[in-house]
Design an enzyme around this catalytic site. Structure first.
Site, PDB file in Angstrom:
ATOM      1  N   HIS A 181      40.337  44.375  95.587  1.00  8.65           N
ATOM      2  CA  HIS A 181      40.032  44.339  97.010  1.00  8.65           C
ATOM      3  C   HIS A 181      39.543  42.970  97.464  1.00  8.65           C
ATOM      4  O   HIS A 181      39.596  42.639  98.644  1.00  8.65           O
ATOM      5  CB  HIS A 181      38.984  45.403  97.332  1.00  8.65           C
ATOM      6  CG  HIS A 181      38.780  45.614  98.797  1.00  8.65           C
ATOM      7  ND1 HIS A 181      39.820  45.857  99.666  1.00  8.65           N
ATOM      8  CD2 HIS A 181      37.653  45.613  99.558  1.00  8.65           C
ATOM      9  CE1 HIS A 181      39.349  46.000 100.892  1.00  8.65           C
ATOM     10  NE2 HIS A 181      38.034  45.845 100.855  1.00  8.65           N
TER      11      HIS A 181
ATOM     12  N   ASP B 232      44.801  45.974  94.757  1.00  5.18           N
ATOM     13  CA  ASP B 232      43.715  46.534  95.540  1.00  5.18           C
ATOM     14  C   ASP B 232      43.790  48.054  95.441  1.00  5.18           C
ATOM     15  O   ASP B 232      44.679  48.683  96.022  1.00  5.18           O
ATOM     16  CB  ASP B 232      43.825  46.096  96.998  1.00  5.18           C
ATOM     17  CG  ASP B 232      42.607  46.486  97.829  1.00  5.18           C
ATOM     18  OD1 ASP B 232      41.831  47.337  97.365  1.00  5.18           O
ATOM     19  OD2 ASP B 232      42.458  45.948  98.936  1.00  5.18           O
TER      20      ASP B 232
ATOM     21  N   TYR C  41      33.263  41.250 111.211  1.00  4.40           N
ATOM     22  CA  TYR C  41      33.390  42.402 110.318  1.00  4.40           C
ATOM     23  C   TYR C  41      33.083  43.694 111.073  1.00  4.40           C
ATOM     24  O   TYR C  41      33.944  44.520 111.291  1.00  4.40           O
ATOM     25  CB  TYR C  41      32.480  42.236 109.096  1.00  4.40           C
ATOM     26  CG  TYR C  41      32.676  43.326 108.080  1.00  4.40           C
ATOM     27  CD1 TYR C  41      33.782  43.313 107.242  1.00  4.40           C
ATOM     28  CD2 TYR C  41      31.777  44.385 107.969  1.00  4.40           C
ATOM     29  CE1 TYR C  41      33.991  44.331 106.315  1.00  4.40           C
ATOM     30  CE2 TYR C  41      31.974  45.393 107.040  1.00  4.40           C
ATOM     31  CZ  TYR C  41      33.075  45.364 106.226  1.00  4.40           C
ATOM     32  OH  TYR C  41      33.275  46.369 105.320  1.00  4.40           O
TER      33      TYR C  41
ATOM     34  N   SER D 233      39.298  43.636 105.138  1.00  4.14           N
ATOM     35  CA  SER D 233      38.854  45.001 104.873  1.00  4.14           C
ATOM     36  C   SER D 233      38.598  45.696 106.206  1.00  4.14           C
ATOM     37  O   SER D 233      39.507  45.798 107.035  1.00  4.14           O
ATOM     38  CB  SER D 233      37.623  44.978 103.975  1.00  4.14           C
ATOM     39  OG  SER D 233      37.348  46.232 103.446  1.00  4.14           O
TER      40      SER D 233
END
Length: 723
Positions: free
Chosen positions: A695, A663, A500, A581
């Site tokens: 999302h 989203d 991430y 994301s």
């Protein structure tokens, strides 16, 4: 869960936004990038794929359906796919999962989804009943039944219940947030807990990004879309009002109005007995906010602490979690510290703090939780949790002790049961191979195990290890691997690396039945990289990869990939990566800057067009993380914009893009346009866009199982047959 103290308003709004941004997880130097990627060409209005930014346009959706059909035909038609999808769906629908509960009055509430309740039940029980293997639950709201009755597709966004003045009594009224299809935008409706009915002519906030919070039974704070000019450039509320029952929303009284380029304006009421206060939060950007005390006459008095600090107020205490060094009272406190002062003294101008926690090279503060009499610190030491108990004393000193019965393994989560009334906390413990355990523990006593999640896959043949890779600048980067015992180190094992690396979000070990069933049971290796940009070592770890230093996060991830290869755990043709994301931006950059390291790439709900990201949906709220492409920042932003770094002449590994039409945080146009560009260049690429889901990518367990099965099937096929 809503916070126990609404005085932490600025903190929980920020944390909620950051955590939500990371919810898709199962997660710069100017000029040429260090990996040798070409300098990007500025995106111009002649971009041939701009039409794909029309989210619900007929032409764009026709394109989506065509791409979805192709992906389904390739990945979803085999018996193996259908078996995996069914297995994951069974895990997600399992009645044996731990029902997480929140204490509201005398009852313990849980939101539950399973095969019979796809959208879910909000239900309640007692603690004595909850202790039983099969508790009896009382349904409060049946979301599936509500959807059927109203012809809607509501997704649960939470409940905020008004605490009665007499805490021995049960709450009567709640503000319920519901979202269409899982979008960030939602509605707020008032609900009667005693009759289990919606309140006719009660408080109702129309669909928008924002929220509502109780002041008292007849007054609420509301921050939402009030019409033209009432939302920030990020698409969040910039006006908060006090709304009295029985009056039109249009007549609500303005409490505070922010600026258009602010990020989020809100207000909340702290109903702690004896410490009732009202606060207004002005969030200028991520990790940049102001907190104001609202006095009895309606004026606002700023809590004059650094904007970068996480500010929270609990009873008589102001607690600051520092992200930058702070000098007060003749002393400088380092970034990453947690310090406390008497709130009233601070507001009167005194700057006398006590250090509750100070980080070192190997530790950071993961979180802290108040109980009635104590403060529990959850500390990360090289990405391993340790708990400490602090107790304020009348003379201003704090006693320190170890947490009785604290687990010595795995990721530990700690949260208060009822900070106003008890010293009990919830403890959750897990790791990659150990199902989560939920305990209740009163500070100073041994924890009582209440629930244990069942085993969803055979973990007996695997083991967990932690290694450290060396990044380009010499930084040691930790990562975890889950591998078969006695793994033959010949570089042929299919390996999935997840990351991430943004918004100070830490990735700690956690049990996932889907990963176990979809990857580990097949003999694959699963790895998680704790790269810079995250929060594993506190603010310094996050700040090391901001804006012009973004490339360091990508160098870290590449270093972990190379370490896996050098250890002969895997090899490039057998190494796949996945991220969502901000993690989708990560994997997009791995795809375009380091294609030689990977055999397959999954990019989920991603940012990819970094020249236009701030003009799409909530993108403007992330400029503190990435920079502003309308300024000279573009010189470094272009070095990590995958949409511009793509080179049709280069070879790229097989790729799967996944996103959601609904989203409304990260625009699906990012994934759509990148897919179109790669498809036209005849690269090995496929695409799947869920019509619902927000999302998080999915709105129910069926959709989540389908998308997980698509990703695992694609990765396993590509990494086992890298021809």
């Amino acid at each position: 869960m809503p916070p126990q103290s609404q005085a932490r308003l600025s903190v929980w709004i920020r944390i909620g936004l950051v955590a939500a941004f990371a919810a898709a997880a199962p997660s710069f130097a100017a000029g040429p990038s260090p990996s040798g990627a070409q300098e990007a060409t500025v995106n111009t209005p002649t971009d041939p794929y701009l039409w794909l930014e029309d989210v619900g346009g007929d032409r764009a959706l026709a394109w989506v359906r065509e791409r979805n059909a192709a992906a389904e035909a390739e990945l979803a038609s085999t018996p193996q796919f259908k078996q995996l999808k069914g297995d994951i769906r069974e895990i997600l629908d399992s009645d044996a999962k731990i029902p997480a509960v929140e204490k509201i009055g005398p009852h313990y509430y849980n939101f539950w989804k399973d095969k019979q309740h796809e959208r879910g039940l909000w239900r309640r029980t007692t603690l004595d009943e909850y202790r039983k293997p099969n508790p009896k639950w009382e349904t409060v709201i049946d979301l599936d039944a509500l959807n059927k009755a109203e012809g809607e597709n509501w997704v649960w966004h939470g409940a905020n219940c008004l605490k009665p003045t007499d805490r021995s009594q049960a709450p009567e009224r709640c503000l319920i947030a519901l979202s269409r299809g899982g979008a960030d935008a939602d509605v707020t409706r008032e609900f009667d807990l005693t009759t289990k009915q919606w309140i006719k002519d009660g408080f109702f906030r129309p669909e928008a990004k924002g929220g509502t919070d109780w002041i008292d039974r007849d007054n609420v704070y509301v921050y939402t879309d009030f019409g033209a000019g009432s939302m920030t450039e990020s698409g969040y509320p910039r006006v908060v009002k006090q709304w009295r029952r029985g009056t039109p929303l249009a007549q609500a009284k303005t409490v505070y109005e922010g600026k258009p380029d602010d990020m989020y304006i809100a207000a909340g009421h702290d109903d702690t007995p004896g410490f009732e206060r009202d606060f207004v939060s002005r969030t200028l950007a991520f990790y940049n906010d102001e907190l104001y005390l609202r006095t009895a006459d309606g004026t606002l008095k700023k809590v004059d602490a650094p904007n970068s600090a996480n500010k929270s107020v609990h009873k008589e205490w102001l607690v600051l979690e520092l992200r930058e060094p702070y000098t007060a009272g003749g002393k400088t406190y380092p970034a990453g510290s947690l310090i406390a002062a008497k709130f009233d003294d601070f507001m009167a101008g005194k700057r006398e703090f006590t250090t509750l926690f100070e980080p070192d090279e190997h530790s950071s503060l993961s979180s802290f939780t108040w109980t009635k009499s104590h403060l529990v610190l959850n500390v990360l030491e090289d990405v391993k949790n340790r708990l400490r108990v602090l107790t304020p004393k009348s003379e201003g000193e704090w006693a320190r002790s170890e947490f009785t019965g604290a687990p010595t393994f795995g990721t530990i989560g700690v949260d208060d049961v009822d900070a106003d009334e008890s010293d009990a906390v919830w403890l959750t413990v897990t790791d990659y191979l150990t199902p989560s355990t939920l305990s209740i523990a009163t500070i100073g006593e041994q924890p009582e195990v209440l629930k244990t999640m069942p085993t969803f896959f055979d973990a007996s043949k695997h083991e967990i290890a932690q290694h450290f890779a060396t990044s380009k600048d010499g930084t040691k980067v930790p990562y975890f691997i889950v591998k078969p015992k006695g793994l033959k180190l010949d570089g042929t094992t299919p390996t999935l690396l997840y990351g991430y690396g943004g918004f100070e979000i830490s990735l700690t070990p956690g049990y996932s039945g889907s990963v176990g069933k979809g990857w580990l049971e097949k003999g694959g290796v699963y790895a998680v990289a704790n790269i810079r940009g995250g929060g594993e070592y506190g603010p310094r770890w996050h700040q090391a990869a901001l804006k012009q230093n973004r490339h360091k996060a990508y160098e870290d991830f590449a270093a972990v990939a190379r370490d896996l290869i050098d250890r002969k755990i895997t090899s490039p043709e057998h190494l796949g990566i996945q991220g969502g994301s901000n993690g989708g931006l990560l994997t997009g950059n791995m795809l375009t800057q380091y294609p030689e390291l990977f055999g397959a790439v999954v990019v989920q709900v991603p940012l990819l067009d970094m020249q236009r990201y701030h003009k799409m949906l909530a993108g403007a709220s992330w400029m503190a993380e990435y920079g502003n492409p309308d300024t000279d920042d573009w010189k470094f932003i272009q070095t990590f914009s995958p949409y511009h770094l793509f080179d049709a002449k280069k070879d790229y590994p097989p790729t799967l893009f996944m996103t959601s039409t609904r989203d409304d945080r990260v625009h699906p146009g990012h994934a759509r346009k990148m897919m179109a560009k790669m498809h036209e260049a005849k690269k090995d690429v496929r695409y799947y866009e869920n019509i619902e889901g927000g999302h998080g990518g999915s709105a129910n367990n069926a959709q989540a199982a389908h998308m997980s099965a698509l990703a695992f099937t694609f990765l396993w096929n590509a990494l086992n047959d890298p021809s």
